[in-house]
Design a protein around this motif. Structure first.
Motif: not given
Ligand code: MGD
Ligand code: MGD
Ligand code: MO
Length: 651
Positions: A382-385, A350-355, A628-630, A636-638
């Motif tokens: 998504a952050p950090n476009s 799985t990949f973290l959606m927020p990052q 920023p993508d944290m 595991q939220g954004t």
């Protein structure tokens, strides 16, 4: 002669907790008007201000009507057979050469209907691909509330009729859940008081009898302050605390760790206002707290949510009709969860959606060979476009299933044009109430557009597992809603209009038994200290990017918006920087910069600037370029609202 008009009951699938019942008025092969369905017990015939634009959007000349393939940088029309043959080839090739985890399935929030479970099953039949963990939306609240209560359950919004006080805590329903307004207005007519807790004067201030302009990210201290007053005054619900709660002594100690004045300083709310909030929770009982998604969007969002849960508990509002701390509902809850097909193979990557940007770029074993993106606009949302765009550019084959060529389509190789909600058969549950609503094909999709379901069925015909998988929408829906049928819901009733999930509680936890491992409510025992933020002086402003009333996230009519995004600033603060109302400025954060137009707001906190989320990058907006993508600490939220920014005047 004008065509006769018939009305088809449908359900709005915008990513909104309202999931309103609508009537699609159809003349010939076109929907000519949408109205609220008066038979829906939640929205009760009302319609939000966005809805009239839906038709303009879906029948816009910019809607893509045929599959498109990128060739030498430009889009070229291809047939469905060419498109799906190539996609099938790429998927098979990726599986053979690098294994199924080299395929990324990115499911967005644009359309979360029952049949989407079947799309996910396709990828599980393929061997289980890389999917998403965490969320751009509500994971923190779910995780936090589940620690306190056991798996999150909210009061039915129809229970608001029993409330004497309603607290909108980090939630802005006037803009973001208009389908609830009939109930909030009724409550006010009955004499209920509404409190709003929000750093800014959001649209919902029009409902509020009291507005607490909390410092962003500090709600835990506000809730602890109110709790401290309740405990000091001996007004706590002792019976509930002793019989139903764990961590009582630790929680009492936590509430006393800081003085009321220290807590007031931390959240920047005056002591008398904290006391008024405490009184609203005890003397104003039943007090219904509607916790929004605003509190999710912080690294320590779980502490904020848990502190509010605890306030609800000590004030005797848990399990009480008209009370409760309610947040969201499970939009996939009513369906047979086995059909996702998770168990068909060992757990996959799985990949973290927020990052998502860095996850794709850092993936080595195997690298991503094919990305399939459905009902999403991650480059914009998504952050950090810029990193997300770079990541998609690094993937050899990107497929985008959507209706418009948005920011994400700019980085895709194949575009598959999809049906709009009233052009397909499906069912919709809500993340804001307990009703399931129908989607019926009121009008055919324009051009060659097809429902995602249709596309996946046609794609699956090219795979060896087609035999068990390719079925009609009705056959799949009957399987998906087996749990509802077993609870006594009749298939035919589902197509006439909204149906309430039979066993969904009006008032959860009435018997005082919780779904935690030992059956007791878990009071929060600790919070992280209240020292100031890591970016301090370089980036003086909290950058809040909430949803605007006029649009749902990035769903825009393409030609409709353009020019720099608007940034709202406190009038005094903008004036101090020499920026006039309507003047240009540069918004800078640790990850990027963008040009904005500043709007003065005399009621905004001086330490906050606000930019509506969702404007497209290619329209000159795209605020996620500076976010920023944290990842939040729990769930595991954004943490978008953790972003700090600076503003400079531009000539
Ligand atoms: N800065 C900032 N960014 C945020 C947030 C924030 O607070 N601040 N909030 C976040 C939140 S809460 C969310 S949920 C995410 C949303 O993130 P996304 O889901 O990536 O963004 P949306 O703009 O909702 O995009 C939904 C897309 O689905 C498409 N769509 C609609 N209907 C259909 C359909 O029937 N079929 C297909 N195939 N496509 C369809 C729409 O055209 C649209 O492009 O964004 C997040 N981004
Ligand atoms: N019109 C419209 N409707 C929408 C959406 C949209 O974009 N436009 N988005 C949809 C989606 S995807 C979702 S998830 C929901 C979200 O719906 P909401 O729960 O309303 O979430 P947000 O708009 O993100 O934030 C709510 C409020 O939290 C406030 N806030 C920010 N920081 C803090 C803080 O530290 N403390 C407190 N107390 N408040 C804070 C913001 O100023 C904002 O007014 O709405 C859905 N509905
Ligand atoms: Mo969301």
């Amino acid at each position: 002669m004008s065509l006769p008009v018939r009305a088809v009951p449908v359900t709005c699938t915008r990513d909104c907790p309202s999931a309103c019942g609508l009537l699609a008025h159809v003349a010939g092969d076109r929907v000519v008007r949408l109205t609220g369905n008066p038979d829906h017990p939640v929205n009760r015939g009302t319609l939000c201000r966005k809805a009239p634009a839906f038709l303009r959007r879906f029948y816009s000349p910019e809607r893509v009507l045929t599959p498109l393939r990128r060739r030498n940088g430009a889009w070229a029309r291809v047939s469905w057979d060419e498109a799906l043959d190539e996609l099938a080839e790429k998927l098979k090739d990726a599986v053979v050469r690098h294994g199924p985890e080299s395929i990324l399935y990115y499911m967005g929030f644009g359309e979360r209907t029952a049949l989407k479970i079947v799309n996910a099953r396709f990828f599980n039949l393929l061997g289980g691909v890389t999917t998403l963990a965490g969320t751009l939306c509500g994971g923190t609240g779910y995780a936090a509330q589940s620690l306190d209560f056991g798996p999150r359950v909210s009061h039915d919004p129809l229970d608001l009729q029993n409330a004497r006080t309603i607290v909108l805590w980090g939630r802005n329903p006037v803009a973001t859940q208009p389908g609830l307004l009939a109930h909030l207005r009724d409550a006010k007519k009955r004499g209920a008081r509404v409190l709003l807790i929000d750093p800014r004067r959001s649209e919902s201030v029009t409902l509020a009898d009291m507005h607490l302009r909390v410092r962003p990210g500090r709600d835990a201290f506000l809730a602890l302050g109110a709790a401290r007053h309740i405990l000091d005054a001996g007004l706590e619900d002792r019976e509930f605390l002793s019989r139903r709660c764990d961590n009582v002594e630790a929680y009492r100690a936590l509430a006393r760790r800081y003085t009321l004045e220290e807590l007031a300083t931390a959240c920047d709310i005056a002591v008398p206002d904290i006391v008024a909030l405490a009184e609203a929770y005890v003397a104003g009982r039943p007090t219904a707290t509607l916790l929004g998604w605003g509190l999710h969007r912080f690294t320590l969002g779980h502490e904020m949510v848990r502190a509010v849960d605890a306030l609800g508990a000590i004030s005797g509002n848990i399990g009480l009709p008209g009370g409760g701390v309610s947040q969201g509902f499970e939009e996939w809850g009513p369906y047979d969860s086995g059909l996702w097909g998770e168990g068909l193979h060992p757990p996959r990557r799985t990949f973290l959606m927020p990052q998502i940007g860095r996850e794709i770029l850092e993936a080595k074993d195997p690298p991503v060979a094919v990305a399939v993106i459905t009902a999403a606009n991650p480059v914009c949302m998504a952050p950090n476009s810029d990193l997300v765009a770079k990541a998609l550019d690094s993937v050899p084959f990107v497929v985008d299933m959507n209706l418009f060529l948005d920011d994400t389509a700019d980085h895709a190789d194949l575009f598959l044009p999809c049906a709009a909600f009233f052009e397909q058969r499906d069912l919709v549950a809500s993340f804001g109430h307990n009703h399931v609503g129908p989607l019926s094909p009121a009008a055919p999709p324009p051009g060659e557009c097809r429902s995602q379901f249709d596309i996946f069925m046609d794609l699956a015909r090219r795979f060896p597992f087609a035999g068990d998988f390719v079925k009609s929408d009705e056959d799949w829906l009957r399987l998906l809603i087996r749990p509802l049928l077993e609870k006594g819901v009749a298939w035919d009733d589902l197509w006439r209009g909204p149906v309430r999930i039979p066993d969904a509680p009006m008032t959860p936890w009435r018997d005082g038994t919780f779904a935690t491992p030992n059956g007791r409510f878990q009071l929060l025992a600790d919070v992280t200290g209240c020292s100031d933020c890591r970016h301090g002086a370089r980036y003086p402003y909290h950058l809040l990017t909430p949803g605007g009333a006029g649009h749902l996230c990035s769903e825009r009519v393409p030609g409709d918006h353009g020019g720099p995004a608007q940034l709202t600033m406190a009038t005094d603060e903008a004036t101090r920087l020499g920026i006039a109302d309507g003047g240009p400025a540069r918004l800078t954060s640790e990850v990027g910069a963008m040009e904005v137009v500043v709007r003065h707001d005399p009621g905004l906190r001086a330490d906050v600037v606000v930019c509506e989320r969702g404007g497209w990058i290619k329209a000159g907006q795209g605020v996620n370029r500076v976010i920023p993508d944290m990842v939040s600490a729990v769930g595991q939220g954004t943490p978008y609202y953790e972003a700090r920014a600076d503003v400079e005047k531009l000539p």
